[in-house]
Design an enzyme around this catalytic site. Structure first.
Site, PDB file in Angstrom:
ATOM      1  N   HIS A   1       0.838  -1.201   0.000  1.00  0.00           N
ATOM      2  CA  HIS A   1       0.000   0.000   0.000  1.00  0.00           C
ATOM      3  C   HIS A   1       0.872   1.250   0.000  1.00  0.00           C
ATOM      4  CE1 HIS A   1      -3.407  -2.636   1.732  1.00  0.00           C
ATOM      5  NE2 HIS A   1      -3.638  -2.382   0.457  1.00  0.00           N
TER       6      HIS A   1
ATOM      7  N   GLU B   1       1.784   3.308   3.054  1.00  0.00           N
ATOM      8  CA  GLU B   1       2.427   2.537   4.120  1.00  0.00           C
ATOM      9  C   GLU B   1       3.924   2.387   3.824  1.00  0.00           C
ATOM     10  OE1 GLU B   1       0.046  -1.017   4.509  1.00  0.00           O
ATOM     11  OE2 GLU B   1      -1.799   0.143   4.721  1.00  0.00           O
TER      12      GLU B   1
ATOM     13  N   HIS C   1       2.453  -4.309   6.755  1.00  0.00           N
ATOM     14  CA  HIS C   1       1.558  -3.181   6.499  1.00  0.00           C
ATOM     15  C   HIS C   1       1.583  -2.256   7.720  1.00  0.00           C
ATOM     16  CE1 HIS C   1      -0.780  -4.837   2.957  1.00  0.00           C
ATOM     17  NE2 HIS C   1      -0.072  -5.882   3.331  1.00  0.00           N
TER      18      HIS C   1
ATOM     19  N   GLU D   1       0.602  -5.562  11.009  1.00  0.00           N
ATOM     20  CA  GLU D   1       0.196  -4.158  10.951  1.00  0.00           C
ATOM     21  C   GLU D   1       1.032  -3.356  11.942  1.00  0.00           C
ATOM     22  OE1 GLU D   1      -1.837  -2.967   8.785  1.00  0.00           O
ATOM     23  OE2 GLU D   1      -3.208  -4.566   8.178  1.00  0.00           O
TER      24      GLU D   1
HETATM   25 ZN   LIG Z   1      -1.804  -2.165   4.052  1.00  0.00          ZN
END
Ligand SMILES: [Zn+2]
Length: 397
Positions: free
Chosen positions: A162, A165, A306, A365
């Site tokens: 992403h 990110e 992420h 994350e």
């Molecule tokens: Zn992500």
């Protein structure tokens, strides 16, 4: 650093001369016969750079080697024509300097140019890593993979699926640099000796899966694309909310693991900053490259990095490997991050990886806050999660 070989020398002799593990020398010089070097062959010595110094009156190579704790033969090797007993005052000599500090600085806006430069620096300094392009982004940027180690266990980590990110690329590159420093200096990383991992594990890293998205978030639209991208971005001219690739497709909703379900669930039917699955699975060059890499390499473990949430997801439809639960427990203990088995999100790379290979995959994350996370979180994130990367490499049952 390169040195010119003398006939009859061997890489194991150079390994003892420079105090570096012999396999790192062998892997840095795959074209050479490690036991029988020929005169004038160039040998890469990883983890060292050449410095110049000007000889002062009365200096000898013996003296300089003693002062700097470097074998005199190492000095002779990189100063081929010098007499160890007598060097002329004012002449420039080369001195090998062991690299003990990182070249990667992750605490800065980490765009694809910075990333590529750092990879080149690392490859020069540590030629035993293998760097190659696994594909190209929509805008033609190379999607770089770095491989390290010679073991049978295969672990893959990736970042910046992403765009907003991008801090994940900086974190993975910092980890890579620390891993390399530990190897060439025979120093533990968080109490873990890294050379045994080099022997038993092959680590594959794709730190920036979505370079076009990262560059859009950090640097704005490329020439000639501003109008279209602002339109895809709902009229907004700043792109901090942009997760997708440059065509407005969310690369982590592109994989055929309940993809149709995810497409309906998200209710996003056109390209935009986030959550659009595309009209077909794996329609994008970036997702295609990742799919092909996974099929070719058949990794045993995956960490998809992420932001944000300080948590990790490790299950998919009960298809995850047997070790997953135990590993999740270890990761939770090491990081304090929340361990979540199933999450209401599909068609991600980790989901597909587990479905396809029934191996271990986690989506991690990093940090907490609003993406893009500020660089002020970098140190905390790295400190909290270094143990996770190491666990994925050294805990096997
Ligand atoms: Zn992500």
């Amino acid at each position: 650093m390169k040195v010119k070989a003398r006939k009859g020398d061997s890489l194991s002799y150079y390994a003892s001369l420079f105090h570096i593990p012999v396999e790192l020398l062998v892997d840095s010089n795959p074209q050479l016969d490690p036991d029988h070097l020929e005169a004038d062959e160039m040998v890469e010595v990883p983890g060292f750079i050449k410095e110049t110094c000007v000889v002062r009156e009365g200096d000898t190579l013996w003296g300089l080697s003693g002062e700097r704790n470097i074998g005199v033969d190492a000095l002779l090797l990189i100063n081929e024509n010098s007499d160890p007993n007598e060097v002329e005052t004012g002449v420039e000599l080369f001195l090998p300097r062991r690299v003990v500090t990182p070249v990667v600085n992750g605490k800065q806006p980490y765009d694809s140019v910075r990333f590529q430069k750092d990879l080149i620096l690392l490859q020069e300094l540590y030629p035993f890593i293998r760097v190659n392009a696994i594909g190209k982004s929509v805008l033609g940027k190379d999607l770089m993979e770095c491989k390290i180690g010679r073991g049978a266990k295969k672990v893959h980590m990736n970042g910046a699926f992403h765009g907003n990110e991008w801090i994940t690329s900086a974190v993975l590159m910092t980890f890579l640099n620390d891993y390399l420093l530990s190897l060439t200096n025979s120093k533990d990383l968080r109490g873990i000796p890294i050379l045994p991992l080099y022997r038993t594990v092959s680590l594959s890293l794709v730190p920036m899966v979505n370079p076009d998205g990262v560059d859009l978030v950090l640097n704005g639209p490329p020439d000639g694309m501003a109008e279209e991208l602002v339109r895809l971005n709902g009229g907004r001219v700043e792109f901090t909310g942009w997760k997708a690739n440059i065509r407005g497709i969310d690369l982590n909703k592109q994989f055929p693991a309940r993809w149709e379900f995810e497409k309906r669930r998200m209710e996003v039917s056109t390209p935009g900053p986030r959550d659009f699955t595309g009209n077909l699975p794996i329609s994008e060059p970036e997702s295609k490259a990742m799919e092909q890499l996974a099929r070719k390499e058949r990794f045993h473990r995956l960490v998809a990095v992420h932001t944000q949430g300080k948590e990790f997801y490790w299950g998919y439809e009960g298809l995850e490997s047997k070790e997953s639960e135990r590993l999740a427990g270890e990761i939770k203990r090491a990081s304090g991050y929340a361990s979540i088995r199933y999450v209401d999100s599909y068609a991600g790379f980790k989901d597909w990886f587990i479905q396809e290979f029934q191996q271990t995959g986690i989506t991690l994350e990093l940090g907490k806050g609003i993406n893009p996370l500020p660089l002020s979180q970098f140190d905390t994130i790295y400190r909290d999660t270094l143990g996770i990367y190491l666990i994925m490499l050294y805990k096997w049952w």
